[in-house]
Structure formats: structure tokens, C-alpha cells
Design a protein around this motif. Structure first.
Motif, PDB file in Angstrom:
ATOM      1  N   GLY A  30       0.812  -1.218   0.000  1.00 39.18           N
ATOM      2  CA  GLY A  30       0.000   0.000   0.000  1.00 39.18           C
ATOM      3  C   GLY A  30       0.839   1.258   0.000  1.00 39.18           C
ATOM      4  N   SER A  31       1.885   1.278   0.804  1.00 34.66           N
ATOM      5  CA  SER A  31       2.728   2.470   0.842  1.00 34.66           C
ATOM      6  C   SER A  31       3.519   2.636  -0.451  1.00 34.66           C
ATOM      7  N   ILE A  32       3.938   1.533  -1.050  1.00 34.13           N
ATOM      8  CA  ILE A  32       4.628   1.616  -2.339  1.00 34.13           C
ATOM      9  C   ILE A  32       3.672   2.119  -3.410  1.00 34.13           C
ATOM     10  N   ALA A  33       2.434   1.594  -3.399  1.00 37.01           N
ATOM     11  CA  ALA A  33       1.435   2.024  -4.380  1.00 37.01           C
ATOM     12  C   ALA A  33       1.183   3.525  -4.269  1.00 37.01           C
ATOM     13  N   ALA A  34       1.048   4.016  -3.055  1.00 35.75           N
ATOM     14  CA  ALA A  34       0.824   5.451  -2.863  1.00 35.75           C
ATOM     15  C   ALA A  34       2.015   6.260  -3.355  1.00 35.75           C
ATOM     16  N   GLY A  35       3.223   5.791  -3.058  1.00 32.30           N
ATOM     17  CA  GLY A  35       4.423   6.502  -3.476  1.00 32.30           C
ATOM     18  C   GLY A  35       4.660   6.453  -4.977  1.00 32.30           C
ATOM     19  N   ALA A  36       4.192   5.402  -5.631  1.00 33.49           N
ATOM     20  CA  ALA A  36       4.388   5.244  -7.076  1.00 33.49           C
ATOM     21  C   ALA A  36       3.182   5.705  -7.875  1.00 33.49           C
ATOM     22  N   ASN A  37       2.148   6.187  -7.197  1.00 29.34           N
ATOM     23  CA  ASN A  37       0.909   6.601  -7.849  1.00 29.34           C
ATOM     24  C   ASN A  37       0.365   5.477  -8.736  1.00 29.34           C
ATOM     25  N   ALA A  38       0.259   4.301  -8.133  1.00 27.05           N
ATOM     26  CA  ALA A  38      -0.206   3.108  -8.854  1.00 27.05           C
ATOM     27  C   ALA A  38      -1.212   2.374  -7.977  1.00 27.05           C
ATOM     28  N   SER A  39      -1.929   1.458  -8.579  1.00 24.48           N
ATOM     29  CA  SER A  39      -2.890   0.683  -7.797  1.00 24.48           C
ATOM     30  C   SER A  39      -2.130  -0.352  -6.959  1.00 24.48           C
ATOM     31  N   GLU A  40      -2.711  -0.660  -5.821  1.00 20.51           N
ATOM     32  CA  GLU A  40      -2.099  -1.658  -4.947  1.00 20.51           C
ATOM     33  C   GLU A  40      -2.054  -3.021  -5.642  1.00 20.51           C
ATOM     34  N   ASN A  41      -3.045  -3.308  -6.493  1.00 18.66           N
ATOM     35  CA  ASN A  41      -3.070  -4.561  -7.236  1.00 18.66           C
ATOM     36  C   ASN A  41      -1.863  -4.676  -8.187  1.00 18.66           C
ATOM     37  N   HIS A  42      -1.547  -3.590  -8.896  1.00 19.25           N
ATOM     38  CA  HIS A  42      -0.394  -3.609  -9.801  1.00 19.25           C
ATOM     39  C   HIS A  42       0.914  -3.783  -9.022  1.00 19.25           C
ATOM     40  N   ILE A  43       1.012  -3.108  -7.899  1.00 20.56           N
ATOM     41  CA  ILE A  43       2.220  -3.238  -7.069  1.00 20.56           C
ATOM     42  C   ILE A  43       2.321  -4.657  -6.525  1.00 20.56           C
ATOM     43  N   ALA A  44       1.205  -5.224  -6.115  1.00 26.14           N
ATOM     44  CA  ALA A  44       1.217  -6.596  -5.587  1.00 26.14           C
ATOM     45  C   ALA A  44       1.724  -7.580  -6.640  1.00 26.14           C
ATOM     46  N   LYS A  45       1.328  -7.391  -7.892  1.00 24.94           N
ATOM     47  CA  LYS A  45       1.820  -8.275  -8.965  1.00 24.94           C
ATOM     48  C   LYS A  45       3.329  -8.128  -9.150  1.00 24.94           C
ATOM     49  N   ALA A  46       3.806  -6.892  -9.137  1.00 22.38           N
ATOM     50  CA  ALA A  46       5.250  -6.661  -9.285  1.00 22.38           C
ATOM     51  C   ALA A  46       6.010  -7.239  -8.091  1.00 22.38           C
ATOM     52  N   VAL A  47       5.487  -7.030  -6.890  1.00 21.59           N
ATOM     53  CA  VAL A  47       6.141  -7.550  -5.681  1.00 21.59           C
ATOM     54  C   VAL A  47       6.134  -9.080  -5.691  1.00 21.59           C
ATOM     55  N   SER A  48       5.068  -9.664  -6.181  1.00 23.63           N
ATOM     56  CA  SER A  48       5.003 -11.125  -6.282  1.00 23.63           C
ATOM     57  C   SER A  48       6.121 -11.649  -7.182  1.00 23.63           C
ATOM     58  N   ARG A  49       6.334 -10.993  -8.310  1.00 25.51           N
ATOM     59  CA  ARG A  49       7.420 -11.399  -9.220  1.00 25.51           C
ATOM     60  C   ARG A  49       8.775 -11.179  -8.558  1.00 25.51           C
ATOM     61  N   LEU A  50       8.938 -10.076  -7.853  1.00 23.64           N
ATOM     62  CA  LEU A  50      10.200  -9.809  -7.147  1.00 23.64           C
ATOM     63  C   LEU A  50      10.455 -10.880  -6.083  1.00 23.64           C
ATOM     64  N   ALA A  51       9.409 -11.327  -5.416  1.00 29.11           N
ATOM     65  CA  ALA A  51       9.552 -12.405  -4.429  1.00 29.11           C
ATOM     66  C   ALA A  51       9.948 -13.708  -5.113  1.00 29.11           C
ATOM     67  N   GLU A  52       9.334 -14.013  -6.271  1.00 27.33           N
ATOM     68  CA  GLU A  52       9.711 -15.212  -7.034  1.00 27.33           C
ATOM     69  C   GLU A  52      11.189 -15.182  -7.425  1.00 27.33           C
ATOM     70  N   LEU A  53      11.693 -13.987  -7.727  1.00 22.43           N
ATOM     71  CA  LEU A  53      13.090 -13.824  -8.116  1.00 22.43           C
ATOM     72  C   LEU A  53      14.038 -13.836  -6.913  1.00 22.43           C
ATOM     73  N   GLY A  54      13.476 -13.855  -5.700  1.00 23.10           N
ATOM     74  CA  GLY A  54      14.302 -13.862  -4.495  1.00 23.10           C
ATOM     75  C   GLY A  54      14.806 -12.491  -4.091  1.00 23.10           C
ATOM     76  N   MET A  55      14.176 -11.441  -4.585  1.00 25.85           N
ATOM     77  CA  MET A  55      14.612 -10.073  -4.295  1.00 25.85           C
ATOM     78  C   MET A  55      13.961  -9.497  -3.042  1.00 25.85           C
ATOM     79  N   VAL A  56      12.751  -9.984  -2.751  1.00 21.52           N
ATOM     80  CA  VAL A  56      11.921  -9.402  -1.697  1.00 21.52           C
ATOM     81  C   VAL A  56      11.376 -10.522  -0.826  1.00 21.52           C
ATOM     82  N   HIS A  57      11.295 -10.239   0.458  1.00 22.88           N
ATOM     83  CA  HIS A  57      10.639 -11.153   1.392  1.00 22.88           C
ATOM     84  C   HIS A  57       9.403 -10.432   1.924  1.00 22.88           C
ATOM     85  N   ALA A  58       8.265 -11.115   1.870  1.00 23.41           N
ATOM     86  CA  ALA A  58       7.006 -10.532   2.342  1.00 23.41           C
ATOM     87  C   ALA A  58       6.562 -11.224   3.617  1.00 23.41           C
TER      88      ALA A  58
END
Length: 147
Positions: A30-58
């Protein structure tokens, strides 16, 4: 070369995570979405891919949030863009209506070499490099009550 919105949001998420980590702030989709002026759904998809790549832990739950992994801190921007963009050509020469110049075309190779030069330049930087010196403006990540 123009990056997709998906890649743009993935890079923005990584940069906000790196900047927030330096300030010891809790970062959420949510905070990333607000900072990027994007929907939380779009950010969640990007974060999901970043987690798959091992870049992010949720972490889920009330005290949850997102953190960079060690791999996420060390990954180059070029490596990350390659993974988020996929291995697409700069222009589409084939497909249903292929270019008639394809058999003798040198443009395709020139563009492929230019794309690799673009990625090599991005390989000189990590996400941490981009976030560390810029003092990225972060939105207030934890709501503050004015009571």
C-alpha cells in the motif's frame, strides 16, 4: 528502449524498499502504491514477481511488510530489468505479418546489440546505489494520528 509499466513498478518498489530500509521504516504494498501513484493490485503483482526472483521477502499480518533480501540488495539494475522485461526483441520482425526485409535486415542485430549495451550500462548499478545517494522522498509509511 521503453520499459514496461510492470518493470517500472518493480524498480520503484525496489528503490522504495532500499530507501525505507535505510530509514528503518516499515514498507507495505500500500505504501509503495501510494508513493508510485499506482494501484495496490499492480504493485502486488510486481512484488510477487520480485519475491519469485528472491529479491523481496514478504511478511503477512499486522506487523508485516516487505524487506529486501541479501540477493535483492546485491542485484544489479540490469539483471533485474532483464528478469522483469523478459527476453523480448526491441522490435517485432516476425509474427503473423513478418517484415519482408527480414532475410537481409541488419537493423534487428543492431537493435539487439544496443539493447545489450543498455543492460550492460544498468549492470553498473545496484538498486541500493540508486537509493542511497538520492534521499528519495518517501511518503509517511506509518499513519500518524493528530489527536
Amino acid at each position: 528502449m521503453q520499459l514496461t509499466r510492470f518493470t517500472d513498478l518493480g524498480l520503484r518498489a525496489m528503490m522504495q524498499l532500499a530507501a525505507g530500509e535505510a530509514d528503518e521504516q516499515r514498507i507495505t504494498t500500500g505504501s509503495i502504491a501510494a508513493g508510485a501513484n499506482a494501484s495496490e493490485n499492480h504493485i502486488a503483482k510486481a512484488v510477487s514477481r520480485l519475491a519469485e526472483l528472491g529479491m523481496v521477502h514478504a511478511r503477512r499480518g499486522r506487523s508485516g511488510g516487505l524487506t529486501l533480501t541479501d540477493e535483492g540488495r546485491r542485484a544489479t539494475v540490469g539483471w533485474l530489468v532483464r528478469r522483469l522485461e523478459g527476453d523480448r526483441e526491441v522490435i517485432e520482425c516476425g509474427g503473423e505479418s513478418p517484415c519482408p526485409l527480414l532475410p537481409a535486415c541488419r537493423l534487428r542485430r543492431a537493435l539487439a546489440e544496443a539493447k545489450e549495451a543498455f543492460y550492460r550500462e544498468l549492470d553498473r548499478y545496484t538498486v541500493g546505489d540508486l537509493a542511497s545517494e538520492a534521499n528519495l522522498p518517501l511518503i509517511s509509511l506509518i499513519p500518524v494520528s493528530h489527536g
